[in-house]
Design an enzyme around this catalytic site. Structure first.
Site, PDB file in Angstrom:
ATOM      1  N   GLY A 144      -7.517  -8.662   0.680  1.00 39.57           N
ATOM      2  CA  GLY A 144      -6.195  -8.805   1.244  1.00 39.57           C
ATOM      3  C   GLY A 144      -5.390 -10.096   1.005  1.00 39.57           C
ATOM      4  N   ARG A 167       0.736  -1.206  -0.126  1.00 31.88           N
ATOM      5  CA  ARG A 167      -0.095  -0.068   0.113  1.00 31.88           C
ATOM      6  C   ARG A 167       0.840   1.213   0.296  1.00 31.88           C
ATOM      7  NH1 ARG A 167      -5.083  -1.583   4.292  1.00 31.88           N
ATOM      8  NH2 ARG A 167      -6.200  -2.697   2.446  1.00 31.88           N
TER       9      ARG A 167
END
Ligand code: AMP
Length: 396
Positions: free
Chosen positions: A352, A37
């Protein structure tokens, strides 16, 4: 895209407040376990630096519930970001207040500042107006690049938009464009690969995607509830008893709409979910009474792979087995590896676990888009408008 983006505003010599999602997994010692991220924010940050803006980044990290928690300070994130950008990133010890204002006033254009964890203040998750006002007083323009947090209402992604011109960052823009296309104008054949633990988490995604996909390939824990709905004995495999009737309904709806649902034809069955458990491949009709389906079998992998190769658009969410154990990761690995070799297709993955799987197997760079969103990715595919995207200004 109908929302304003970075290129719709003049950022030169401006203080730009960027909401990013640096909510990265940490080890017990506070080391970053996955910087995916953080890397995803580099294009937006570099663009702002090249255009001579003061870049003020803000994010949450973990769940400190309104108070400062040492382990959840942003220092390790700042260190990692400095490394990735090749410049020192100035990390501040709060996200609002006089010290923060001073540091921003003293920074040069082109500098990158990282504010302290937003969730150290209760006002963040409560979308408190005063807190939002204080955050926005730090800047001239607001950029939302935190797609992964866009399904949540907070001061830093909703509140601030009342006070500042608000546009989407490059990552947010890419997520919106790629995911919208899946729902509105995908190239066909369009195949949805779904896995993971529970059907109940994915019912709305399946129902909405049914309007655009041609076929679902369902594996992982969730496939067993569907197999039960079709009358199979599944031993001790994961099954959500209270979702069996919903699974049956989904199968019927799919039939009516002409959408194919392909379930496993064989599985790897183990007496327990343990690395060295004596597992064996069995056809779906032959799962032993005390067996647990822990991965798709080779027949299923072959069927899935053929269908994936024939598709033009592919979306993937959820592992096809208990992939945390090496012995049960083969099916998930084979599908990931295949996706990494395909050309001229739109391949989108999200969630995820799925994103982590693709990175683990080193194929994340080869596919069209790996979403940074978990919950936000699923909510988007369910067809919901996400509140933080709504809050960004529309193009004129
Ligand atoms: P989700 O968050 O719903 O995508 O689920 C991910 C989890 O599903 C992973 O932790 C996997 O271990 C789990 N999972 C995948 N396949 C199975 C299976 N056959 N039985 C039990 N759990 C599974």
């Amino acid at each position: 895209m109908h929302k304003k983006g970075l290129k719709d505003v003049d950022v030169k010599q401006k203080r730009v407040l960027v909401r990013v999602d640096f909510n990265v997994p940490l080890s017990p010692d506070g080391d970053i376990l996955d910087d995916f991220r953080i890397k995803a924010e580099i294009p937006t940050i570099n663009y702002l630096r090249e255009n001579n803006a003061k870049v003020i980044l803000m994010s949450h990290l973990g769940r400190p519930k309104g108070k400062a928690v040492k382990k959840l300070r942003m220092d390790s994130v700042a260190k990692e970001l400095s490394k990735l950008l090749g410049i020192p990133v100035k990390k501040l010890d709060d996200c609002i207040g006089e010290e923060v204002e001073k540091a921003i006033a003293n920074a040069d254009y082109g500098d990158v500042i990282l504010l302290e964890n937003l969730r150290f203040h209760r006002g963040e998750t409560e979308n408190d107006n005063e807190f939002a006002k204080k955050l926005s007083s730090l800047a001239d323009i607001y950029v939302n690049d935190a797609f992964a947090a866009a399904h949540r209402v907070a001061a830093s992604n909703i509140g601030v938009t009342a006070f500042l011109p608000s546009v989407a960052g490059f990552l947010m823009e890419k997520e919106i464009i790629v995911l919208s296309k899946l729902l509105s104008a995908p190239e066909h054949p369009f195949v949805g690969i779904l896995g993971g633990a529970k059907v109940s988490d994915k019912i709305d995604v399946i129902n909405n995607l049914m309007n655009t996909v041609d076929e679902f390939l369902i594996g992982g824990g969730m496939s067993f509830t569907f197999l039960r709905a079709n009358g199979y004995d599944i031993g001790y495999s994961l099954c959500e008893e209270n979702a069996i009737s919903t699974a049956r309904q989904i199968l019927e709806n799919a039939k009516k709409k002409g959408v194919k649902i392909t379930l496993p034809a064989d599985v790897l069955s183990a007496p327990e979910v343990k690395e060295n458990a004596p597992a064996r491949i069995v056809d779906i009709e032959e799962i032993p009474n005390d067996g647990i389906g822990v991965d798709i079998g080779p027949k299923t992998a072959k069927i899935f792979k053929k269908k994936i190769q024939d598709a033009k658009t592919i979306v993937w969410n959820g592992p096809l087995g208990v992939f945390e154990f090496e012995a049960f990761a083969k099916g998930t690995y084979e599908i990931a590896r295949l996706l990494g070799t395909l050309k001229n297709k739109t391949i989108v993955a999200g969630g995820g676990e799925t994103a982590a799987t693709l990175r683990k197997f080193g194929v994340d760079k080869q596919i069209t888009h790996v979403s940074t969103g978990g919950g936000a990715f699923l909510k988007f595919l369910e067809g919901h408008s996400l509140p933080a995207i709504e809050a960004i200004e529309d193009k004129d």
